[in-house]
Design a protein around this motif. Structure first.
Motif, short mmCIF file in Angstrom:
data_model
loop_
_atom_site.label_atom_id
_atom_site.label_comp_id
_atom_site.label_asym_id
_atom_site.label_seq_id
_atom_site.Cartn_x
_atom_site.Cartn_y
_atom_site.Cartn_z
N LYS A 99 0.83 -1.20 0.00
CA LYS A 99 0.00 0.00 0.00
C LYS A 99 0.86 1.25 0.00
CE LYS A 99 -4.38 1.32 1.78
NZ LYS A 99 -5.49 1.48 2.46
N TYR A 100 1.97 1.25 0.75
CA TYR A 100 2.73 2.48 0.91
C TYR A 100 4.11 2.44 0.28
CZ TYR A 100 -0.99 3.59 4.12
OH TYR A 100 -2.23 3.82 4.65
N SER A 116 3.71 0.41 -3.84
CA SER A 116 2.35 0.61 -4.30
C SER A 116 2.33 0.79 -5.81
CB SER A 116 1.76 1.85 -3.64
OG SER A 116 0.58 2.23 -4.31
N THR A 170 -0.34 7.22 -4.76
CA THR A 170 0.73 6.95 -3.80
C THR A 170 2.09 7.22 -4.43
OG1 THR A 170 -0.70 5.17 -3.03
CG2 THR A 170 1.53 5.26 -2.12
N LYS A 212 2.88 10.80 -4.45
CA LYS A 212 3.33 11.30 -3.15
C LYS A 212 4.78 10.89 -2.90
CE LYS A 212 -1.23 11.14 -1.07
NZ LYS A 212 -2.07 10.36 -0.14
#
Ligand code: HEA
Ligand code: HEA
Ligand code: CUA
Ligand code: CU
Lengths: 221, 601, 224
Positions: free
Chosen positions: B27-28, B31, B36, B39
């Motif tokens: 997810k982070y 990803s 994401t 970012k």
């Protein structure tokens, strides 16, 4: 979600070509620029320093490479056959032709490796300070030391850069082919889903085409 | 028929990891979600922006207070700054790394990596990029590239010191600079970064061409997406040229080929041609997205349709095209044939025309507008006014005879910073503050934002405007200590003044950093559309869920229908169906059917 | 704060004035454009700032206006380009006849000047060298064969409006004709390594006859 996202991410209705294929075309554009840069540099250097470049054939082994070129062209044909096979849903044919392409591609790289080692032994090296190409045969006759040096450092450097980068492309292509082949054995492709095979073919034909250009300007002109 | 199934196949391959609940790592860290990844690029490049700024500050210390110990720099190794006094070779590394990091690791990833990833899928109504995994690869190639670049400071001989342009033969062999490994790491790092940029470009181009939502025709694309699309094409075609040149130079450095080494027949000027054939498109890569962002923010905050949308698109395209035939303007004094110089001057001058179109259209957009001065708008306005200055100084240099005198002087340095800081960076500030709510679901603090803007704007001009004058006085670039030249000694007070202003400038950036970090956690919650904007990214929650839109949005009109008489509100989002018999009919383009037949959802 | 002037330092070569004139033309044009555009910007910001219940006009543009400023800019910049080609060719291509010839060789981090000996020709074995000092007469063009032994340098004489990169492996012709006797500085404008900032030389321009005296002196010196 999985399927949904998959279907949503279809090309916008009305698109004739699917993403993977479009992506490959776009990528090949940048490849064209890469080889344009190399070939352009070669042309500039050759015009600026003609004395660095020997007559065609006296240093490089043209017949051998001509044969190698023929091999690569054949591998394009077998690639086409593989694609035709998968479109007919002929799994056996697909695997057979992919295998043939892999073999031919590997053979091409092999011949190039042999060519390199021979040239190297004749003093045809990319390292400017050690360049002392004496031409074909001379070395074998053991007169390497006395024979006159043909061409200059730029000859070696540009030769290895251009053919080397192409060789790297072929090698990567062979690896991808093996990957495609393994997936084909798992039956990943069918008349309905030719994607992987098709873009593999696009790449392979591109590499083949580039070689024909390189062969002409590096070996023949 | 056959292909469409193939597509589902390939898409399942691409997106296979979406069904199950995602692990933290997925997810982070690794990803494949474009938001994401955007970012990740944001944080990476802000870090490098800071590094580049600190390097600049050290340079300015030397120029402002020549050969005096840097406060609190006693800890520097003697190979860099014994007792805090910067050495000439270390100064060269500072200049080189400052330029390189700012261009390749700060501005480019911010404009292309951050805004490209964040905005393209959202603004065209796509659930993600065409190749999410490739997208992830793009970021995870940029990271090692950045680490290699930073590592080069700590290797034997120090970091590359031949300028961000790394002219051969200075850069082709360590014997001229004493920098061996550092230069090689520089080359390697930029080569890797090139692959990262390529992965991004392929993705962006494919996505824009094939994933636009029904009704999102070419001339309904927001200008930011248009700019990013053309930028992606420039990246796609320019980067391979650089990569080729970098690798050739790396061979010269390592195995001893002679491409650029004259002593063995190589051509130093070939490097310049290759570098600038990439380099000039590169500088437009660094301005086009900024122009797009500015256009979107101006139209939105002036509550007025962009002036001459089609002309704006054509201007972007023609800048992108002309950018390929002007590279020689960096080489007027290089010994290149003067006749070529003349033709490059003409093509370079021609680029002023599309830029003029954009500038005047921005002014036209403000005319009779309803202008709201929020932080993003202030930064966008700063972009317009500063780009004019940077552009106009370009005209001096484009003029071959005048360039004889100002080439490689601080006049150029002033130009660089007016277009790259006054231009690109202010637009980036505008973009970050404008889309911050979409990224983090919260607004940035308006008051602090305004203070940061005004201080930055004033200090920035105090720093860079006088550099024009330094250049006109004949002060060369990349000199460690101007006082070596008698005629430059009177300039020392001015140089000291500039340096002091720089120290304030970088200190002021704490406001931005603080505001940025604070707002992520404490900022005022933002609704889905805080700026009352028309474009699709504002039709979904902030931050948008995985997959962005539920179902596929349909687009009914252009992106800039602000203050439309037929619209209830002063904005008219692209996805709202027109009232019965309303003004703008949905475009005859693609029907909103989800997928062609043959695919069972 | 002094040194914030947009005027160029005085130039002392025959083509210096031509270059400076072009600079001032561009300064005027860009200056006007600058005032115009920034002025309008500020005006609009003030005039059309948000007011309660204010509404923006809904307009997508004005084609005739766009035509106008596009054409206007095009004419202006292209005219500028054409107008400056002659100066460029005068400086970089048309080396005048009967110039006095020397060789300047750049290397990290100094300029070696090779003067013709008694025979008045450079490249012959009675040539003699001087380090970092170039001597020239007034009222006679001097032709420099610019070379480099190692990396790229850039031969820069601000007051003569001369700048030319020195390329290793190439010999590039640079010329100028000084109008005033005096001492001028030679700088290096291309990053060439850690000593780039101190790669400095001197140009001494002599009145025509004074130059002869200097030449004889220098030759005599070189002889022993
Ligand atoms: C974002 C980056 C960016 C942008 C957008 C530009 C834009 C332009 N640049 Fe710049 N340039 C750089 C980044 C950029 N440049 C960098 C980094 C260098 C240094 C590289 C190095 O050596 O390290 C450089 C160097 C550089 C040189 C080489 C100077 C030298 O080394 O001697 C030249 C020469 O022609 C030049 C010209 C121009 C021109 C004509 C434009 C034009 O595109 C500008 C057009 C815009 C306008 C003209 C203003 C708006 C128009 C109007 C208001 C209309 C009216 C105008 C007129 C009538 C004139 N630039
Ligand atoms: C976009 C590019 C960019 C930017 C932003 C800057 C910013 C600055 N530059 Fe740079 N510069 C270049 C690109 C840039 N520069 C290039 C390409 C060269 C040519 C190099 C060469 O010749 O090879 C150059 C050269 C150059 C020189 C000439 C050196 C020489 O020739 O000897 C000088 C001298 O003063 C200078 C100074 C500065 C200063 C004081 C800043 C200041 O504006 C810096 C202020 C600091 C910041 C703007 C960063 C603040 C940080 C944040 C806002 C992020 C914080 C937030 C979080 C961490 C959450 N620069
Ligand atoms: Cu020689 Cu700089
Ligand atoms: Cu340029």
């Amino acid at each position: 979600m999985s399927i949904a996202s998959a279907t949503e991410r279809l090309p916008m209705p009305g698109m004739k070509v699917y993403n993977l294929k479009l992506g490959m075309w776009v990528f090949l554009l940048s490849e064209i620029m890469f080889f344009t840069g190399l070939i352009g540099s070669y042309i500039i250097l050759r015009f600026a320093h003609p004395e660095h470049f020997a007559e065609p054939g006296v240093v490089l082994n043209v017949p051998l490479t001509a044969f190698n070129t023929f091999v690569l062209i054949c591998s394009s044909v077998t690639m086409v056959k593989a694609f035709a096979a998968v479109e007919q849903g002929d799994q056996k044919g697909l695997r057979r032709w992919l295998l043939a392409t892999i073999v031919l591609g590997t053979f091409f790289v092999g011949v190039q490796a042999v060519e390199y080692s021979v040239l190297w032994s004749e003093g045809f090296v990319p390292i400017a300070e050690q360049y002392h190409a004496v031409g074909r045969g001379a070395a074998h006759a053991g007169e390497a030391a006395t024979a006159a040096v043909l061409g200059g450092p730029l000859y070696g450097a540009t030769f290895y850069a251009m053919t080397g980068f192409h060789g790297a492309h072929v090698s990567i292509g062979v690896l991808c082919l093996i990957f495609v082949y393994l997936r084909a054995r798992k039956g990943a492709y069918s008349a309905g889903s030719v994607g992987g095979v098709e873009i593999m073919g696009l790449y392979w034909h591109f590499v083949d085409l580039v070689w024909i250009i390189l062969f002409t300007i590096v070996y023949l002109i | 028929m056959s292909t469409t199934e193939a597509v589902v196949q390939t898409h399942l391959d691409e997106h296979g990891d979406h069904g199950h609940e995602q692990s933290f790592l997925r997810k982070y860290i690794f990803s494949t979600d474009h938001k994401t990844i955007a970012k990740q690029f944001l944080f990476m490049s802000l870090f490098f922006l800071l590094v580049g700024g600190i390097l600049a500050t050290m340079m300015r210390w030397q120029l402002g207070f020549p050969s005096q110990p840097m406060p609190g720099a006693g800890g520097f190794p003697d190979t860099m700054a014994p007792g805090g006094i910067i050495l000439p070779e270390f100064y060269n590394s500072l200049v080189t790394m400052h330029g390189t990091i700012m261009i390749f690791f700060a501005i480019m990833p911010l404009l292309v990596g951050l805004f490209g990833n964040l905005l393209i899928p959202l603004q065209i109504g796509a659930p993600d990029m065409a190749f999410p995994r490739l997208n992830m690869a793009s970021f995870w190639l940029a990271v090692p590239a950045g680490l290699l670049m930073l590592a080069s400071f700590f290797v034997e001989g120090g970091a590359a010191g031949a300028g961000w342009t790394s002219y051969a033969p200075l850069s082709a062999s360590g014997e001229w600079t004493g920098v061996y490994l550092g230069q090689q790491l520089w080359l390697l790092s930029l080569t890797i970064l090139g692959f990262s940029s390529l992965a991004g470009a392929v993705n962006y181009i494919t996505t824009v061409i094939s994933l636009r939502a029904p009704g999102m025709t070419w001339f309904r694309l927001p200008l930011t997406t248009w700019a990013l699309f053309i930028t992606a094409i420039l990246v796609l075609l320019a980067i391979p040229i650089l990569t080729g040149a970098l690798i050739m130079l790396l061979f010269d450095q390592t195995i001893g080929t002679g491409f650029f080494r004259p002593e063995v027949g190589g051509e130093p000027i070939l490097w310049q041609h290759l570098f600038w054939f990439f380099g000039h498109p590169e500088v437009y890569i660094l301005i086009l997205p900024a122009m797009g962002i500015t256009s979107d923010v101006l139209a939105n905050r002036a509550r007025k349709p962009i002036f001459g949308y089609h002309a704006m698109v054509l201007a972007i395209i023609s800048i992108g095209f002309l950018g390929w035939i002007v590279w020689g303007h960096h080489m007027f004094q290089s010994g290149m044939n003067p006749l070529l110089g003349t033709s490059f001057m003409i093509s370079t001058m021609a680029i002023a025309v599309p830029s003029a179109i954009k500038t005047f259209n921005w002014l036209g957009t403000l005319h009779r507008g309803d202008i709201h001065f929020d932080t993003p708008m202030l930064h966008a306005l700063a972009f317009v006014s500063m780009f004019i200055i940077g552009g106009l100084s370009g005209i001096f240099m484009a003029n071959t005879p005048v360039d004889i005198y100002i080439h490689d002087t601080y006049f150029i340095v002033a130009h660089i910073h007016y277009v790259l800081f006054g231009g690109s960076l202010f637009a980036i500030f505008a973009g970050i503050t404008f889309w911050f709510p979409k990224m983090f679901g919260r607004m940035m603090h308006e008051g602090v934002g305004k203070v940061h803007f005004f201080l930055t704007f004033i200090l920035y001009n105090l720093v860079f405007f006088p550099m024009h004058n330094l250049g006109l006085e004949g002060m060369m670039r990349r000199i460690y200590d101007p006082n070596e030249y008698e005629y430059l000694q009177p300039l020392q007070p001015l140089n000291t003044f500039i340096s002091v202003a720089v120290f304030c400038l970088i200190t002021v950036q704490v406001l931005f950093a603080g505001n940025f970090i604070w707002s992520i956690f404490r900022g005022r919650k933002a609704g889905s559309n805080p700026w009352k904007s028309n474009t699709l990214e504002w039709s979904v929650p902030s931050p948008p869920p995985h997959g962005n839109f539920d179902g596929m949005p349909t687009v009914y009109r252009g992106p800039y229908e602000y203050s439309h008489p037929d619209a209830a509100d002063d904005h008219w989002p692209q996805h709202l169906p027109p009232p019965r018999g309303g003004a703008s009919e949905p475009h005859p383009a693609p029907a909103p059917s989800l997928a062609p037949e043959g695919v069972a959802p | 704060m002094e040194h914030l002037s947009w005027l160029l330092p005085e130039s002392f070569s025959t083509f210096g004035q031509e270059i400076d004139r072009l600079y001032y033309v561009i300064l005027w044009i860009t200056g006007i454009v600058f005032v115009l555009t920034e002025g309008l910007l500020v005006l609009f910001l003030f005039r059309y700032r948000h007011r309660e219940g204010g509404k923006a006009e809904h307009s997508h543009g004005n084609t005739t206006l766009e035509m106008l400023w596009t054409a206007g800019t095009a004419v202006l910049v292209l005219g500028l380009a054409v107008a400056s080609t002659s100066v460029w060719h005068h400086v970089k291509r048309n080396v005048p006849e009967g110039a006095l010839e020397v060789i300047v060789t750049a290397k990290q981090f100094e300029w070696t000047v090779t003067y013709p000996g008694a025979d008045g020709l450079v490249g012959t074995d009675d040539d003699f060298n001087q380090r970092n000092t170039l001597n020239a007469p007034t009222a006679r063009p001097i032709l420099i064969h610019l070379r480099s032994e190692d990396v790229i340098h850039s031969f820069f004489i601000p007051e003569m409006r001369v700048k030319q990169d020195a390329l290793p492996g190439r010999s590039i012709r640079v010329w100028f004709e000084a109008t005033e006797p005096g001492e001028y500085v030679i700088g290096c404008a291309e990053l060439c390594g850690l000593g780039h900032y101190r790669m400095q030389g001197r140009l001494t321009v002599h009145a025509t006859d004074a130059y002869q005296d200097w030449l004889e002196g220098a030759m005599a010196e070189a002889a022993q």
